[in-house]
Design a protein around this motif. Sequence first.
Motif, PDB file in Angstrom:
ATOM      1  N   VAL A  25      -5.334  16.887 -13.030  1.00  0.00           N
ATOM      2  CA  VAL A  25      -3.944  17.275 -12.837  1.00  0.00           C
ATOM      3  C   VAL A  25      -3.079  16.553 -13.856  1.00  0.00           C
ATOM      4  CG1 VAL A  25      -2.145  17.659 -11.104  1.00  0.00           C
ATOM      5  CG2 VAL A  25      -4.477  17.155 -10.368  1.00  0.00           C
ATOM      6  N   GLN A  26      -2.309  17.293 -14.624  1.00  0.00           N
ATOM      7  CA  GLN A  26      -1.415  16.719 -15.635  1.00  0.00           C
ATOM      8  C   GLN A  26      -2.131  15.650 -16.468  1.00  0.00           C
ATOM      9  OE1 GLN A  26       1.802  15.460 -12.998  1.00  0.00           O
ATOM     10  NE2 GLN A  26       2.968  17.292 -13.519  1.00  0.00           N
ATOM     11  N   GLY A  27      -3.333  15.955 -16.877  1.00  0.00           N
ATOM     12  CA  GLY A  27      -4.092  15.053 -17.740  1.00  0.00           C
ATOM     13  C   GLY A  27      -4.678  13.848 -17.018  1.00  0.00           C
ATOM     14  N   LYS A  28      -4.509  13.812 -15.681  1.00  0.00           N
ATOM     15  CA  LYS A  28      -5.086  12.693 -14.931  1.00  0.00           C
ATOM     16  C   LYS A  28      -6.225  13.207 -14.045  1.00  0.00           C
ATOM     17  CE  LYS A  28      -0.973   9.850 -14.823  1.00  0.00           C
ATOM     18  NZ  LYS A  28       0.329   9.667 -14.181  1.00  0.00           N
ATOM     19  N   VAL A  29      -7.258  12.360 -13.902  1.00  0.00           N
ATOM     20  CA  VAL A  29      -8.355  12.722 -13.011  1.00  0.00           C
ATOM     21  C   VAL A  29      -8.105  12.047 -11.668  1.00  0.00           C
ATOM     22  CG1 VAL A  29     -10.845  12.616 -12.631  1.00  0.00           C
ATOM     23  CG2 VAL A  29      -9.947  12.939 -14.952  1.00  0.00           C
ATOM     24  N   VAL A  30      -7.891  12.848 -10.620  1.00  0.00           N
ATOM     25  CA  VAL A  30      -7.559  12.244  -9.332  1.00  0.00           C
ATOM     26  C   VAL A  30      -8.557  12.614  -8.238  1.00  0.00           C
ATOM     27  CG1 VAL A  30      -5.081  12.169  -9.799  1.00  0.00           C
ATOM     28  CG2 VAL A  30      -6.031  14.139  -8.621  1.00  0.00           C
ATOM     29  N   ARG A  31      -8.628  11.723  -7.244  1.00  0.00           N
ATOM     30  CA  ARG A  31      -9.419  11.996  -6.038  1.00  0.00           C
ATOM     31  C   ARG A  31      -8.494  11.881  -4.835  1.00  0.00           C
ATOM     32  NH1 ARG A  31     -14.264   7.932  -6.313  1.00  0.00           N
ATOM     33  NH2 ARG A  31     -14.570   8.681  -4.199  1.00  0.00           N
ATOM     34  N   VAL A  32      -8.824  12.640  -3.783  1.00  0.00           N
ATOM     35  CA  VAL A  32      -7.919  12.735  -2.639  1.00  0.00           C
ATOM     36  C   VAL A  32      -8.458  11.931  -1.451  1.00  0.00           C
ATOM     37  CG1 VAL A  32      -6.859  14.334  -0.998  1.00  0.00           C
ATOM     38  CG2 VAL A  32      -7.125  14.992  -3.399  1.00  0.00           C
ATOM     39  N   CYS A  33      -7.522  11.263  -0.770  1.00  0.00           N
ATOM     40  CA  CYS A  33      -7.848  10.460   0.409  1.00  0.00           C
ATOM     41  C   CYS A  33      -8.507  11.320   1.497  1.00  0.00           C
ATOM     42  CB  CYS A  33      -6.538   9.861   0.924  1.00  0.00           C
ATOM     43  SG  CYS A  33      -6.618   9.243   2.578  1.00  0.00           S
ATOM     44  N   ASN A  34      -9.559  10.797   2.134  1.00  0.00           N
ATOM     45  CA  ASN A  34     -10.255  11.578   3.171  1.00  0.00           C
ATOM     46  C   ASN A  34      -9.992  11.043   4.581  1.00  0.00           C
ATOM     47  OD1 ASN A  34     -11.779   9.265   3.385  1.00  0.00           O
ATOM     48  ND2 ASN A  34     -13.603  10.121   2.402  1.00  0.00           N
ATOM     49  N   ASP A  35      -8.974  10.204   4.716  1.00  0.00           N
ATOM     50  CA  ASP A  35      -8.706   9.546   6.000  1.00  0.00           C
ATOM     51  C   ASP A  35      -7.773  10.389   6.886  1.00  0.00           C
ATOM     52  OD1 ASP A  35      -9.246   7.379   7.628  1.00  0.00           O
ATOM     53  OD2 ASP A  35      -7.456   6.276   7.014  1.00  0.00           O
ATOM     54  N   TRP A  36      -8.174  11.623   7.173  1.00  0.00           N
ATOM     55  CA  TRP A  36      -7.320  12.539   7.929  1.00  0.00           C
ATOM     56  C   TRP A  36      -7.812  12.691   9.357  1.00  0.00           C
ATOM     57  CZ3 TRP A  36      -3.035  14.776   5.599  1.00  0.00           C
ATOM     58  CH2 TRP A  36      -2.968  14.664   4.198  1.00  0.00           C
ATOM     59  N   TYR A  37      -6.862  12.741  10.290  1.00  0.00           N
ATOM     60  CA  TYR A  37      -7.175  12.963  11.698  1.00  0.00           C
ATOM     61  C   TYR A  37      -6.331  14.111  12.223  1.00  0.00           C
ATOM     62  CZ  TYR A  37      -9.607   8.584  11.353  1.00  0.00           C
ATOM     63  OH  TYR A  37     -10.486   7.607  10.974  1.00  0.00           O
ATOM     64  N   VAL A  38      -6.714  14.596  13.404  1.00  0.00           N
ATOM     65  CA  VAL A  38      -5.989  15.715  14.009  1.00  0.00           C
ATOM     66  C   VAL A  38      -4.479  15.472  14.026  1.00  0.00           C
ATOM     67  CG1 VAL A  38      -5.577  16.880  16.209  1.00  0.00           C
ATOM     68  CG2 VAL A  38      -7.895  16.509  15.437  1.00  0.00           C
ATOM     69  N   ARG A  39      -4.076  14.233  14.293  1.00  0.00           N
ATOM     70  CA  ARG A  39      -2.646  13.939  14.414  1.00  0.00           C
ATOM     71  C   ARG A  39      -1.873  14.197  13.124  1.00  0.00           C
ATOM     72  NH1 ARG A  39      -5.211   8.968  14.167  1.00  0.00           N
ATOM     73  NH2 ARG A  39      -4.651   7.712  12.364  1.00  0.00           N
ATOM     74  N   HIS A  40      -2.601  14.255  11.987  1.00  0.00           N
ATOM     75  CA  HIS A  40      -1.916  14.486  10.717  1.00  0.00           C
ATOM     76  C   HIS A  40      -1.587  15.961  10.486  1.00  0.00           C
ATOM     77  CE1 HIS A  40      -4.126  10.638   9.537  1.00  0.00           C
ATOM     78  NE2 HIS A  40      -2.842  10.332   9.497  1.00  0.00           N
ATOM     79  N   LYS A  41      -2.201  16.823  11.298  1.00  0.00           N
ATOM     80  CA  LYS A  41      -2.098  18.262  11.024  1.00  0.00           C
ATOM     81  C   LYS A  41      -0.655  18.792  10.938  1.00  0.00           C
ATOM     82  CE  LYS A  41      -4.139  22.640  12.443  1.00  0.00           C
ATOM     83  NZ  LYS A  41      -5.067  23.314  13.341  1.00  0.00           N
ATOM     84  N   PRO A  42       0.194  18.468  11.936  1.00  0.00           N
ATOM     85  CA  PRO A  42       1.554  18.999  11.849  1.00  0.00           C
ATOM     86  C   PRO A  42       2.292  18.542  10.590  1.00  0.00           C
ATOM     87  CG  PRO A  42       1.177  17.952  13.961  1.00  0.00           C
ATOM     88  CD  PRO A  42      -0.027  17.676  13.136  1.00  0.00           C
ATOM     89  N   TYR A  43       2.046  17.303  10.169  1.00  0.00           N
ATOM     90  CA  TYR A  43       2.744  16.800   8.982  1.00  0.00           C
ATOM     91  C   TYR A  43       2.245  17.517   7.737  1.00  0.00           C
ATOM     92  CZ  TYR A  43       3.904  13.180  12.318  1.00  0.00           C
ATOM     93  OH  TYR A  43       4.338  12.520  13.425  1.00  0.00           O
ATOM     94  N   PHE A  44       0.929  17.726   7.691  1.00  0.00           N
ATOM     95  CA  PHE A  44       0.353  18.429   6.550  1.00  0.00           C
ATOM     96  C   PHE A  44       0.885  19.865   6.512  1.00  0.00           C
ATOM     97  CE2 PHE A  44      -3.069  20.882   4.459  1.00  0.00           C
ATOM     98  CZ  PHE A  44      -3.019  20.262   3.220  1.00  0.00           C
ATOM     99  N   ALA A  45       0.890  20.506   7.672  1.00  0.00           N
ATOM    100  CA  ALA A  45       1.373  21.883   7.765  1.00  0.00           C
ATOM    101  C   ALA A  45       2.838  21.961   7.344  1.00  0.00           C
ATOM    102  CB  ALA A  45       1.202  22.392   9.187  1.00  0.00           C
ATOM    103  N   GLN A  46       3.610  21.010   7.847  1.00  0.00           N
ATOM    104  CA  GLN A  46       5.033  20.953   7.505  1.00  0.00           C
ATOM    105  C   GLN A  46       5.223  20.853   5.992  1.00  0.00           C
ATOM    106  OE1 GLN A  46       7.924  20.452  10.073  1.00  0.00           O
ATOM    107  NE2 GLN A  46       8.569  21.513   8.229  1.00  0.00           N
TER     108      GLN A  46
END
Length: 277
Positions: free
Chosen positions: A68-89
Amino acid sequence: MKIGQLVRQFLPKIFEYCEKVDAEELNRLMSHTYSSGTFHLTAYPFCQEASKIETNQSCRYWTQEFDVQGKVVRVCNDWYVRHKPYFAQYLVTKGIVNKEEFSNEALSIEESVTKYKQEANPRKSSRYKNIAIGNAQNLVVRNILSNLGHENFSEKDWGDTKKYFSHKCAYCGEEKKLEVDHAVPINKQMMGEHRLGNLIPSCHECNSKKATKDFREFLGTDETKIQKIEAYMGSKGYEPLDDEHVAELLEMAYRDVADVATRYITIINRLLDIKDS
Ligand SMILES: [Zn+2]
């Protein structure tokens, strides 16, 4: 769909958004503060440059790399059900999900956002408006979560647990009078349970400061203590609940409690009205 799967499904679109719509977004997604405010990810940022991820934290990020934009990134995998509404939002706010694309899955996302908003404005009844039904709702959820599973937490378990933590508070590390704390709190967002592995020693001060926070959130960047607690949970075979169905059932129980109260309030109000007239 599990939250982890859901997040991964939208990663290409999120990074496309960073590339094409908002050049600053990638930097924000790499910030702790932004990730915590936006997604309630407390221990790690949404993503991080692969080269900057320390070896002992590598397991906290999915191995897949994005350019992304010339940077190599990795995404955090520390997701739980409680994060869903925030992610959806987030998806909705950024226009990453649009109405036309809404499949059944997306509709359930929208539902979970609406549900979340509704919770901020609980229904009030005329007669008992000063008593929050939320207290009863939380108690029922707590009662359900406390009775899952079959094993008991014995006096000996408590002794062994304190021994594992060298008779020190698992949070501040001090040798004080210890009380039992639920590392993952028992409520419908966090879905902690009252069972071996989730019960750890805490001093009174840390316990009150931690309140309804998850142990990771409370400990923040204190990776050593987080890992010690996680290792302890692992040794007792405790895996924090992360099940959509359980989350939905707790949500139902939560609403049922309010419905029961409303039903009886209506019936009794009617009875009293008849007596008055
Ligand atoms: Zn403490």
